[in-house]
Motif scaffolding. Structure first.
Motif, PDB file in Angstrom:
ATOM      1  N   VAL A  31      37.065  31.976  46.289  1.00 60.51           N
ATOM      2  CA  VAL A  31      37.926  30.870  46.694  1.00 60.51           C
ATOM      3  C   VAL A  31      37.282  30.089  47.840  1.00 60.51           C
ATOM      4  CG1 VAL A  31      40.145  30.281  47.780  1.00 60.51           C
ATOM      5  CG2 VAL A  31      40.080  31.877  45.855  1.00 60.51           C
ATOM      6  N   THR A  32      36.755  30.790  48.823  1.00 57.37           N
ATOM      7  CA  THR A  32      36.107  30.137  49.964  1.00 57.37           C
ATOM      8  C   THR A  32      34.905  29.313  49.500  1.00 57.37           C
ATOM      9  OG1 THR A  32      36.839  31.921  51.416  1.00 57.37           O
ATOM     10  CG2 THR A  32      35.043  30.529  52.216  1.00 57.37           C
ATOM     11  N   GLU A  33      34.101  29.881  48.609  1.00 55.73           N
ATOM     12  CA  GLU A  33      32.948  29.149  48.070  1.00 55.73           C
ATOM     13  C   GLU A  33      33.381  27.906  47.304  1.00 55.73           C
ATOM     14  OE1 GLU A  33      30.676  31.730  45.567  1.00 55.73           O
ATOM     15  OE2 GLU A  33      29.848  32.862  47.247  1.00 55.73           O
ATOM     16  N   MET A  50      41.232  24.876  42.142  1.00 52.60           N
ATOM     17  CA  MET A  50      41.670  25.838  41.122  1.00 52.60           C
ATOM     18  C   MET A  50      40.763  25.791  39.892  1.00 52.60           C
ATOM     19  SD  MET A  50      44.161  27.795  41.978  1.00 52.60           S
ATOM     20  CE  MET A  50      44.676  28.370  40.376  1.00 52.60           C
ATOM     21  N   LYS A  51      40.385  24.588  39.480  1.00 50.82           N
ATOM     22  CA  LYS A  51      39.504  24.436  38.321  1.00 50.82           C
ATOM     23  C   LYS A  51      38.165  25.119  38.588  1.00 50.82           C
ATOM     24  CE  LYS A  51      37.579  20.917  35.294  1.00 50.82           C
ATOM     25  NZ  LYS A  51      37.482  19.491  35.004  1.00 50.82           N
ATOM     26  N   SER A  52      37.636  24.940  39.772  1.00 54.37           N
ATOM     27  CA  SER A  52      36.359  25.549  40.147  1.00 54.37           C
ATOM     28  C   SER A  52      36.471  27.071  40.208  1.00 54.37           C
ATOM     29  CB  SER A  52      35.897  24.998  41.496  1.00 54.37           C
ATOM     30  OG  SER A  52      34.750  25.652  41.942  1.00 54.37           O
ATOM     31  N   VAL A  53      37.541  27.558  40.813  1.00 51.07           N
ATOM     32  CA  VAL A  53      37.733  29.011  40.947  1.00 51.07           C
ATOM     33  C   VAL A  53      37.868  29.652  39.569  1.00 51.07           C
ATOM     34  CG1 VAL A  53      39.329  30.801  41.738  1.00 51.07           C
ATOM     35  CG2 VAL A  53      38.755  28.914  43.245  1.00 51.07           C
ATOM     36  N   MET A  54      38.688  29.085  38.722  1.00 53.10           N
ATOM     37  CA  MET A  54      38.922  29.676  37.408  1.00 53.10           C
ATOM     38  C   MET A  54      37.647  29.648  36.562  1.00 53.10           C
ATOM     39  SD  MET A  54      41.823  30.823  37.926  1.00 53.10           S
ATOM     40  CE  MET A  54      42.537  31.438  36.413  1.00 53.10           C
ATOM     41  N   ALA A  55      36.817  28.616  36.723  1.00 58.27           N
ATOM     42  CA  ALA A  55      35.553  28.553  35.989  1.00 58.27           C
ATOM     43  C   ALA A  55      34.614  29.666  36.450  1.00 58.27           C
ATOM     44  CB  ALA A  55      34.902  27.191  36.194  1.00 58.27           C
ATOM     45  N   LYS A  56      34.583  29.928  37.753  1.00 52.80           N
ATOM     46  CA  LYS A  56      33.715  30.978  38.285  1.00 52.80           C
ATOM     47  C   LYS A  56      34.187  32.368  37.874  1.00 52.80           C
ATOM     48  CE  LYS A  56      32.005  28.519  42.329  1.00 52.80           C
ATOM     49  NZ  LYS A  56      31.907  28.511  43.792  1.00 52.80           N
ATOM     50  N   MET A  57      35.462  32.503  37.561  1.00 53.48           N
ATOM     51  CA  MET A  57      36.019  33.815  37.240  1.00 53.48           C
ATOM     52  C   MET A  57      36.267  33.993  35.748  1.00 53.48           C
ATOM     53  SD  MET A  57      38.522  34.616  40.444  1.00 53.48           S
ATOM     54  CE  MET A  57      39.796  33.592  39.800  1.00 53.48           C
ATOM     55  N   SER A  58      35.645  33.170  34.916  1.00 54.47           N
ATOM     56  CA  SER A  58      35.850  33.317  33.482  1.00 54.47           C
ATOM     57  C   SER A  58      35.372  34.693  33.036  1.00 54.47           C
ATOM     58  CB  SER A  58      35.115  32.214  32.723  1.00 54.47           C
ATOM     59  OG  SER A  58      33.729  32.338  32.908  1.00 54.47           O
ATOM     60  N   THR A  61      39.537  39.630  34.859  1.00 58.31           N
ATOM     61  CA  THR A  61      40.976  39.802  34.870  1.00 58.31           C
ATOM     62  C   THR A  61      41.495  39.323  36.213  1.00 58.31           C
ATOM     63  OG1 THR A  61      40.802  41.740  33.446  1.00 58.31           O
ATOM     64  CG2 THR A  61      42.854  41.464  34.653  1.00 58.31           C
ATOM     65  N   VAL A  62      42.293  38.254  36.186  1.00 58.51           N
ATOM     66  CA  VAL A  62      42.809  37.692  37.425  1.00 58.51           C
ATOM     67  C   VAL A  62      44.162  37.035  37.158  1.00 58.51           C
ATOM     68  CG1 VAL A  62      41.655  35.473  37.164  1.00 58.51           C
ATOM     69  CG2 VAL A  62      42.203  36.287  39.426  1.00 58.51           C
ATOM     70  N   ASP A  63      45.031  37.097  38.148  1.00 59.34           N
ATOM     71  CA  ASP A  63      46.350  36.486  38.076  1.00 59.34           C
ATOM     72  C   ASP A  63      46.265  35.090  38.690  1.00 59.34           C
ATOM     73  OD1 ASP A  63      49.008  35.825  38.034  1.00 59.34           O
ATOM     74  OD2 ASP A  63      49.680  37.466  39.316  1.00 59.34           O
ATOM     75  N   GLY A  64      46.513  34.069  37.894  1.00 57.28           N
ATOM     76  CA  GLY A  64      46.427  32.691  38.363  1.00 57.28           C
ATOM     77  C   GLY A  64      47.366  32.401  39.516  1.00 57.28           C
ATOM     78  N   LYS A  65      48.521  33.052  39.525  1.00 56.48           N
ATOM     79  CA  LYS A  65      49.480  32.832  40.612  1.00 56.48           C
ATOM     80  C   LYS A  65      48.909  33.342  41.941  1.00 56.48           C
ATOM     81  CE  LYS A  65      54.212  33.664  41.996  1.00 56.48           C
ATOM     82  NZ  LYS A  65      55.477  34.309  41.707  1.00 56.48           N
ATOM     83  N   VAL A  66      48.257  34.480  41.917  1.00 56.95           N
ATOM     84  CA  VAL A  66      47.651  35.039  43.128  1.00 56.95           C
ATOM     85  C   VAL A  66      46.550  34.110  43.631  1.00 56.95           C
ATOM     86  CG1 VAL A  66      46.286  36.964  44.033  1.00 56.95           C
ATOM     87  CG2 VAL A  66      48.229  37.415  42.531  1.00 56.95           C
ATOM     88  N   VAL A  67      45.738  33.595  42.701  1.00 60.60           N
ATOM     89  CA  VAL A  67      44.663  32.676  43.076  1.00 60.60           C
ATOM     90  C   VAL A  67      45.252  31.411  43.693  1.00 60.60           C
ATOM     91  CG1 VAL A  67      42.770  31.249  42.213  1.00 60.60           C
ATOM     92  CG2 VAL A  67      43.089  33.557  41.326  1.00 60.60           C
TER      93      VAL A  67
END
Length: 76
Positions: A31-33, A50-58, A61-67
Motif C-alpha cells: 500500500v505504501t509503495e 486501490m487499482k495499483s494495490v490490487m494489480a500488485k496483489m493479483s 488472497t486478500v480482502d478488498g475491504k481491509v485494503v
C-alpha cells in the motif's frame, strides 16, 4: 457438532489449494509503495491507489475491504 467438525475438515482441505494470505506487514508495504508510485496525496486518489494495490496483489488472497481501510487511513 458432528456437522461442524466435517465442515472444518473440508475448509482445511480447500485452504491447501488457495494461495497463502499476505501478512499485515507485506500488505502495508504494498500500500505504501502504491501511494508513492501513484503520487496520491488525498482521499480523492483512493481509486487510483486501490487499482495499483490490487494489480500488485493479483493471485494473492486478500480482502478488498481491509485494503480499502488501510489505504484510507494512510491517505487521511
Amino acid at each position: 457438532m458432528e456437522l461442524a467438525s466435517k465442515e472444518e475438515a473440508e475448509i482445511k482441505i480447500i485452504e491447501t489449494y488457495l494461495p497463502p494470505a499476505l501478512s499485515d506487514a507485506e500488505l502495508d508495504r504494498i500500500v505504501t509503495e502504491s501511494i508513492a508510485d501513484s503520487g496520491a496525496t488525498s482521499i480523492k486518489d483512493l481509486g487510483k491507489v486501490m487499482k495499483s494495490v490490487m494489480a500488485k496483489m493479483s493471485g494473492q488472497t486478500v480482502d478488498g475491504k481491509v485494503v480499502s481501510e488501510l489505504v484510507r487511513s494512510k491517505l487521511t
